[in-house]
Design an enzyme around this catalytic site. Sequence first.
Site, PDB file in Angstrom:
ATOM      1  N   ARG A  69       0.857  -1.211   0.000  1.00  0.00           N
ATOM      2  CA  ARG A  69       0.000   0.000   0.000  1.00  0.00           C
ATOM      3  C   ARG A  69       0.887   1.253   0.000  1.00  0.00           C
ATOM      4  NH1 ARG A  69      -0.662   4.712   2.472  1.00  0.00           N
ATOM      5  NH2 ARG A  69      -0.576   3.770   4.541  1.00  0.00           N
ATOM      6  N   GLU A 112      -4.441  10.421  10.373  1.00  0.00           N
ATOM      7  CA  GLU A 112      -3.513  11.035   9.418  1.00  0.00           C
ATOM      8  C   GLU A 112      -3.015  12.393   9.924  1.00  0.00           C
ATOM      9  OE1 GLU A 112      -5.142  12.101   5.650  1.00  0.00           O
ATOM     10  OE2 GLU A 112      -3.187  12.038   4.650  1.00  0.00           O
ATOM     11  N   HIS A 159       3.702   4.696  12.710  1.00  0.00           N
ATOM     12  CA  HIS A 159       3.958   4.638  11.261  1.00  0.00           C
ATOM     13  C   HIS A 159       4.898   5.796  10.924  1.00  0.00           C
ATOM     14  CE1 HIS A 159       2.063   4.245   7.021  1.00  0.00           C
ATOM     15  NE2 HIS A 159       2.663   5.421   6.950  1.00  0.00           N
TER      16      HIS A 159
HETATM   17  C1  LIG Z   1      -2.259   7.400   4.122  1.00  0.00           C
HETATM   18  C2  LIG Z   1      -1.726   7.460   5.492  1.00  0.00           C
HETATM   19  C3  LIG Z   1      -2.234   6.397   6.349  1.00  0.00           C
HETATM   20  C4  LIG Z   1      -0.238   7.444   5.538  1.00  0.00           C
HETATM   21  O1  LIG Z   1       0.417   6.625   4.956  1.00  0.00           O
HETATM   22  C5  LIG Z   1       0.393   8.426   6.383  1.00  0.00           C
HETATM   23  O2  LIG Z   1      -0.282   9.223   6.967  1.00  0.00           O
HETATM   24  O3  LIG Z   1       1.626   8.401   6.451  1.00  0.00           O
END
Ligand SMILES: CC(C)C(=O)C(=O)O
Length: 508
Positions: free
Chosen positions: A17, A147, A208
């Site tokens: 993704r 996000e 993330h």
């Molecule tokens: C699309 C979103 C989930 C993303 O990859 C981010 O915010 O880094």
Amino acid sequence: MPQQPRRTIEIMDTTLRDGEQTSGVSFSASEKLTIAQLLLTEVKVDRIEVASARVSDGEFEAVKKITKWAKASGLLDKVEVLTFVDGETSVKWMQQAGGKVMNLLTKGSLNHLTHQLKKTPAEHFADVAAVLSLAKKKNITCNIYLEDWSNGMRHSPDYVYQYLDFLVKQPVKRIMLPDTLGVLTPGEVYQYVSAIVTRYPGIHFDFHAHNDYDLGTANVMEGVRAGAHGLHLTINGMGERAGNAPLASAIAVMHDFMPHIKTNVAEKSLYTVSKLVETFSGFRIPVNKPVVGENVFTQTAGIHADGDKKNNLYFSDLMPERFGRQRKYALGKTSGKANIENNLSQLGIKLSDADLKKVTQRIIELGDRKEVVTQADLPYIIGDVLDSNTIEDKVQINNYLLTHAKNLNPSVTLQISIDGETYEEQAQGDGQYDAFMNALKKVYKQRKTDLPVLTDYAVRIPPGGKSDALCETIITWSHHNREFKTRGLDSDQTVSAIKATQKMLNII
Ligand SMILES: CC(C)C(=O)C(=O)O
């Protein structure tokens, strides 16, 4: 100091993704399936994010293939799809593609909410709640992305906490905290993640990272230290803009520097999957990319290779064998005798000190010409160097000029010394080597000596296709009922044939 309890960090790989958001990269459905299978069964990541909903028919097909396989393998709850706050649309798309876990993209900063969605927090929460309740009715597991969470923590923390207070009461399995623009420092990651983990005990948080400041790996390390339960990583650090935190580096860092942290990832498979993704994506891995780059386990300086033999002086925990790789010793002008000896022993070749010195000298000469010498080249170099030793130099090819031009016959000007006498001749031919031979024939005609007849001409390059240095020409000659072969080695094919010919001239 009190011992920290051992924790297992859940690894979610988002190569299919976020990784596919690398500019210029698009995986086919079959490629996605192959990568997904490798990731879940060999690399053993805990979860994979495989697509964004609604992107294209191709993506739909890819998700369908993956979910079909995952269902049959009992792995469907490990396959995730990014969805949007769009009422029923994304949920339906994902369900029709066979998905059971959705990662809902919502707003983690007031700035994004106000200027992109143009909604108030209350409106956004209501929209999110509607999607979550729909998903729950359809028995879909829901994770939530916030996000731009990193900027949210910097500039609108009240909004973030208000939103999290709301989310922890919703049917949500994991809350995912992205540093969307890759702008956080490791210190901030630690500060923000620990504040959140402490405030909401019992809730699963993923972190993330993005790599815009090359801090991706450092940041995931701090996220874990601060108490994050899961990480989002990608193979080869692919991803939007500068990419995400690379899977292989993050795993090595956690395994080596965080004794209380475990992951389920099999280090041995990291190189294989990295190469496969490199091939499928066309996204080249820099040779110095930690863990998976071509050069990262190659010792170039002779002093390092020497130290490896002396009490393992250059040992580091980052052993190539952990990742299914092998220590290599580069061959070039800085490599020295120890590097060459290491390569020879890997090939099972033993040379006398005198021959080793000559081979070393030849490798240095090649290195000086900026030519790359690989282990596969070594037997050829040895053959050439040792062969040259035994042949006396009564014939010297002093100079030659080879020309090759469109619509004109190749030609040569040759200057050669034979037994101290110098000759100069010009000739044309069907090719450059043929022109060279024609000039040579003229010289030998003057000397009233016949030349051997060329009966076979074979060209080889060392196996592996990696060398940009060498080409070997082996010529078979017939002379007075005798057949013999000579060999020439050079980066240029015609020159290697000329070298083989010079040896022949010194033999007859
Ligand atoms: C699309 C979103 C989930 C993303 O990859 C981010 O915010 O880094």
